[in-house]
Motif scaffolding. Sequence first.
Motif, PDB file in Angstrom:
ATOM      1  N   SER A  22     -19.999  19.416  34.643  1.00 20.20           N
ATOM      2  CA  SER A  22     -19.639  18.511  33.560  1.00 20.20           C
ATOM      3  C   SER A  22     -18.302  17.864  33.903  1.00 20.20           C
ATOM      4  N   SER A  23     -18.070  16.656  33.448  1.00 13.09           N
ATOM      5  CA  SER A  23     -16.834  15.948  33.800  1.00 13.09           C
ATOM      6  C   SER A  23     -16.105  15.478  32.555  1.00 13.09           C
ATOM      7  N   PHE A  24     -14.767  15.428  32.685  1.00 14.47           N
ATOM      8  CA  PHE A  24     -13.898  14.975  31.597  1.00 14.47           C
ATOM      9  C   PHE A  24     -12.818  14.095  32.213  1.00 14.47           C
ATOM     10  N   ASP A  25     -12.578  12.935  31.632  1.00 15.73           N
ATOM     11  CA  ASP A  25     -11.532  12.025  32.103  1.00 15.73           C
ATOM     12  C   ASP A  25     -10.403  11.972  31.087  1.00 15.73           C
ATOM     13  N   PHE A  26      -9.173  12.283  31.551  1.00 17.19           N
ATOM     14  CA  PHE A  26      -8.013  12.120  30.682  1.00 17.19           C
ATOM     15  C   PHE A  26      -7.730  10.637  30.486  1.00 17.19           C
ATOM     16  N   PRO A  27      -7.492  10.204  29.261  1.00 16.61           N
ATOM     17  CA  PRO A  27      -7.124   8.797  29.031  1.00 16.61           C
ATOM     18  C   PRO A  27      -5.805   8.461  29.710  1.00 16.61           C
ATOM     19  N   ASN A  28      -5.650   7.210  30.098  1.00 16.89           N
ATOM     20  CA  ASN A  28      -4.409   6.743  30.709  1.00 16.89           C
ATOM     21  C   ASN A  28      -3.357   6.563  29.619  1.00 16.89           C
ATOM     22  N   PRO A  29      -2.201   7.283  29.713  1.00 18.43           N
ATOM     23  CA  PRO A  29      -1.197   7.186  28.649  1.00 18.43           C
ATOM     24  C   PRO A  29      -0.284   5.974  28.767  1.00 18.43           C
ATOM     25  N   ASP A  30      -0.432   5.184  29.850  1.00 20.31           N
ATOM     26  CA  ASP A  30       0.436   4.024  30.027  1.00 20.31           C
ATOM     27  C   ASP A  30       0.314   3.089  28.822  1.00 20.31           C
ATOM     28  N   GLY A  31       1.462   2.649  28.340  1.00 21.23           N
ATOM     29  CA  GLY A  31       1.485   1.744  27.202  1.00 21.23           C
ATOM     30  C   GLY A  31       1.672   2.430  25.869  1.00 21.23           C
ATOM     31  N   ALA A  32       1.582   3.769  25.864  1.00 18.38           N
ATOM     32  CA  ALA A  32       1.801   4.498  24.608  1.00 18.38           C
ATOM     33  C   ALA A  32       3.268   4.401  24.210  1.00 18.38           C
ATOM     34  N   LEU A  33       3.515   4.235  22.938  1.00 17.86           N
ATOM     35  CA  LEU A  33       4.888   4.213  22.453  1.00 17.86           C
ATOM     36  C   LEU A  33       5.549   5.558  22.706  1.00 17.86           C
ATOM     37  N   ARG A  34       6.836   5.540  23.081  1.00 20.17           N
ATOM     38  CA  ARG A  34       7.527   6.772  23.434  1.00 20.17           C
ATOM     39  C   ARG A  34       7.471   7.817  22.318  1.00 20.17           C
ATOM     40  N   ASP A  35       7.658   7.397  21.088  1.00 21.14           N
ATOM     41  CA  ASP A  35       7.666   8.329  19.965  1.00 21.14           C
ATOM     42  C   ASP A  35       6.294   8.964  19.739  1.00 21.14           C
ATOM     43  N   ALA A  36       5.243   8.269  20.193  1.00 25.50           N
ATOM     44  CA  ALA A  36       3.877   8.777  19.973  1.00 25.50           C
ATOM     45  C   ALA A  36       3.322   9.488  21.198  1.00 25.50           C
ATOM     46  N   TYR A  37       4.067   9.464  22.306  1.00 28.17           N
ATOM     47  CA  TYR A  37       3.522   9.956  23.573  1.00 28.17           C
ATOM     48  C   TYR A  37       3.106  11.424  23.480  1.00 28.17           C
ATOM     49  N   PHE A  38       3.974  12.296  22.967  1.00 25.11           N
ATOM     50  CA  PHE A  38       3.669  13.721  22.955  1.00 25.11           C
ATOM     51  C   PHE A  38       2.536  14.061  21.994  1.00 25.11           C
ATOM     52  N   ASP A  39       2.420  13.306  20.906  1.00 23.85           N
ATOM     53  CA  ASP A  39       1.284  13.512  20.016  1.00 23.85           C
ATOM     54  C   ASP A  39      -0.016  13.154  20.725  1.00 23.85           C
ATOM     55  N   LEU A  40       0.003  12.040  21.448  1.00 24.14           N
ATOM     56  CA  LEU A  40      -1.176  11.614  22.209  1.00 24.14           C
ATOM     57  C   LEU A  40      -1.518  12.637  23.292  1.00 24.14           C
ATOM     58  N   PHE A  41      -0.482  13.083  24.002  1.00 24.06           N
ATOM     59  CA  PHE A  41      -0.672  14.044  25.083  1.00 24.06           C
ATOM     60  C   PHE A  41      -1.247  15.362  24.545  1.00 24.06           C
ATOM     61  N   ARG A  42      -0.688  15.807  23.425  1.00 24.52           N
ATOM     62  CA  ARG A  42      -1.186  17.028  22.792  1.00 24.52           C
ATOM     63  C   ARG A  42      -2.666  16.889  22.448  1.00 24.52           C
ATOM     64  N   ASN A  43      -3.052  15.766  21.908  1.00 26.19           N
ATOM     65  CA  ASN A  43      -4.452  15.554  21.535  1.00 26.19           C
ATOM     66  C   ASN A  43      -5.360  15.543  22.764  1.00 26.19           C
ATOM     67  N   ASN A  44      -4.885  14.960  23.871  1.00 31.12           N
ATOM     68  CA  ASN A  44      -5.666  14.941  25.113  1.00 31.12           C
ATOM     69  C   ASN A  44      -5.885  16.360  25.640  1.00 31.12           C
ATOM     70  N   ILE A  45      -4.834  17.181  25.588  1.00 32.24           N
ATOM     71  CA  ILE A  45      -4.935  18.573  26.032  1.00 32.24           C
ATOM     72  C   ILE A  45      -5.961  19.333  25.194  1.00 32.24           C
ATOM     73  N   LEU A  46      -5.891  19.138  23.875  1.00 35.60           N
ATOM     74  CA  LEU A  46      -6.833  19.812  22.987  1.00 35.60           C
ATOM     75  C   LEU A  46      -8.254  19.310  23.194  1.00 35.60           C
ATOM     76  N   ASP A  47      -8.406  18.011  23.443  1.00 34.55           N
ATOM     77  CA  ASP A  47      -9.742  17.456  23.682  1.00 34.55           C
ATOM     78  C   ASP A  47     -10.380  18.110  24.908  1.00 34.55           C
ATOM     79  N   PHE A  48      -9.579  18.292  25.968  1.00 28.74           N
ATOM     80  CA  PHE A  48     -10.126  18.905  27.181  1.00 28.74           C
ATOM     81  C   PHE A  48     -10.437  20.389  26.955  1.00 28.74           C
ATOM     82  N   LYS A  49      -9.541  21.072  26.259  1.00 26.95           N
ATOM     83  CA  LYS A  49      -9.799  22.483  25.933  1.00 26.95           C
ATOM     84  C   LYS A  49     -11.114  22.630  25.161  1.00 26.95           C
ATOM     85  N   ASN A  50     -11.287  21.802  24.150  1.00 25.23           N
ATOM     86  CA  ASN A  50     -12.503  21.877  23.332  1.00 25.23           C
ATOM     87  C   ASN A  50     -13.737  21.472  24.129  1.00 25.23           C
ATOM     88  N   PHE A  51     -13.568  20.532  25.049  1.00 24.27           N
ATOM     89  CA  PHE A  51     -14.670  20.124  25.919  1.00 24.27           C
ATOM     90  C   PHE A  51     -15.137  21.300  26.774  1.00 24.27           C
TER      91      PHE A  51
END
Length: 263
Positions: A22-51
């Motif tokens: 099975s395969s999972f692709d992490f979204p590209n974080p380029d362009g994310a606002l700095r204040d939102a970056y860690f929230d986005l990153f956290r969600n990506n980590i959880l998405d892969f864990k749940n996958f």
Amino acid sequence: EKGADEILDSRFLEKFEHYKISSFDFPNPDGALRDAYFDLFRNNILDFKNFINGELRDGEMQIVIGGDHIVSFSSVLAVIDRIGETSRLGYIHFDSHGDINKFYESPSNNFHGMYLRPLFDKFDVEQIDGLIPNKIPVENLLIVGNLELDPGEKKFIEESNIKIISRLSLTNSKKQTLKEFEKFINTFEHLHVSFDGDVLDKSIFPATGIPSENGFRLEEIMSLIKIIKTHNSLTIDFAEYNPQKDIDEKSKKIAQEILFAII
């Protein structure tokens, strides 16, 4: 993750045709606002864990192939979700780097160079630290590698008395080192093993981000794998293979040999 598809070529699939891929692709974080970056990153980590946990069935063995070493963070979180108590988990980190910085002490601020820290210690980014409120006991960690450490990593490793197997200790005291290694892995109900390609010397594994100037030889790693594969509850990661640097697919074949040997 980039690099995984190349390792999982026809040679690999022919040998392990019974494995489900099975395969999972992490979204590209380029362009994310700095204040939102860690929230986005956290969600990506959880998405892969749940996958990962969504794909596994009873009796199946978890093997995660990256990509950079960030994949191991989600991989371990998936394991912890399944086994519960972190004291039951032993962790072996094959790498020529500690990957145990804090974010604001890191020269690079690259998470693949610090993914271990929030697993074992309070981390200085709240969104990441909160993903693992019950840390793995630091005595459950063993690092295999000729380590190049940043000052903060060196201080934490020394103060925490983290166990390390260097190439020198393995070659000079092989029998004793292997005995202690076997004793360590048999301490734990479950064993997680994470390989970074740069634990190997650049003469045999050049296709990685920072090739090792004095890394392990394949036969030395295999002596440890022979013991690891005796454990009856095992999960595995392999990361930091860069196909763009791989002349004649030399490094890919080594990565496959390691996976063939352990599974």
